[in-house]
Design an enzyme around this catalytic site. Structure first.
Site, PDB file in Angstrom:
ATOM      1  N   GLY A 105       1.311  -1.310  -0.136  1.00 23.17           N
ATOM      2  CA  GLY A 105       0.604   0.347  -0.284  1.00 23.17           C
ATOM      3  C   GLY A 105       0.956   1.342   0.071  1.00 23.17           C
ATOM      4  N   LYS A 116      -0.296  -0.586   6.026  1.00 20.40           N
ATOM      5  CA  LYS A 116       0.071  -1.319   6.491  1.00 20.40           C
ATOM      6  C   LYS A 116       0.295  -2.001   6.900  1.00 20.40           C
ATOM      7  CE  LYS A 116       3.314  -0.183   3.010  1.00 20.40           C
ATOM      8  NZ  LYS A 116       3.483   2.109   3.951  1.00 20.40           N
ATOM      9  N   SER A 117       1.012  -1.499   7.524  1.00 23.86           N
ATOM     10  CA  SER A 117       2.284  -1.551   8.754  1.00 23.86           C
ATOM     11  C   SER A 117       1.707  -2.433   9.856  1.00 23.86           C
ATOM     12  CB  SER A 117       3.549  -0.741   9.103  1.00 23.86           C
ATOM     13  OG  SER A 117       4.087  -0.483   8.247  1.00 23.86           O
ATOM     14  N   HIS A 167       6.669   3.567  14.770  1.00 21.56           N
ATOM     15  CA  HIS A 167       7.009   1.825  14.643  1.00 21.56           C
ATOM     16  C   HIS A 167       6.748   1.172  15.878  1.00 21.56           C
ATOM     17  CE1 HIS A 167       5.626   1.888  10.683  1.00 21.56           C
ATOM     18  NE2 HIS A 167       6.310   2.640  10.378  1.00 21.56           N
TER      19      HIS A 167
END
Length: 167
Positions: free
Chosen positions: A10, A16-17, A52
């Site tokens: 994407g 997406k992650s 993240h």
């Protein structure tokens, strides 16, 4: 658990992650591996990395490896989430590797009898860039995304946080 390969593709910041992380956790019998490929760090990239890390919390064991995907994954005993293939392509180009080197590395990873989840930016919906390096990156990314998708059991396209299974 069935060994499976999956791809989440994407746009940048599409979600997406996060969806790939959720998928990996659901499909792992033990604590999965988060294979972080980011190598080049500036202040803005450090903020992305920190975000993240916070997002995945302690649910993953993190391994940082910018180039050698196969050797790293071959040693793992749990499911592996590669975050992300796009950064890995960038690293490989920066270090002088070409398409054939990248294809060989990914072919070897795809042949492993392990659950591997790939995250990749979709760069095929934009315009053709005005510089040769950007065009090379897009060409390689497009070819490798096709290679990965053809070998994966499941492929998800992510837009606005919603991953739709397309394979």
């Amino acid at each position: 658990m069935k060994i499976k390969k999956a791809l989440f593709i994407g746009g940048i910041k599409s979600g997406k992650s996060l969806n790939a992380e959720t998928y990996t956790l659901k499909n792992s019998l033990q604590k999965p591996i988060y294979l972080a490929t980011t190598e080049f760090i500036d202040d803005e990239m450090q903020k992305r990395i920190d975000s993240h890390k916070l997002q995945r919390s302690v649910q993953f064991e993190t391994i940082e490896e910018p180039l050698n995907l196969y050797n790293t994954i071959a040693k793992c005993e749990s499911s592996v989430l590669i975050e992300c293939v796009s950064i890995w392509i960038n690293n490989m180009l920066y270090h002088g590797f070409g398409f054939d080197d990248m294809k060989r590395e990914l072919d070897a990873v795809l042949a492993l009898d392990k659950t591997v989840v790939f995250v990749l930016n979709d760069v095929g919906c934009g315009i053709i860039p005005d510089n040769a390096l950007a065009r090379e990156f897009i060409d390689i990314s497009g070819k490798l995304s096709q290679l990965i998708a053809s070998s994966c059991d499941e492929v998800y396209h992510t837009v606005a946080g919603i991953s739709t299974r397309i394979k």
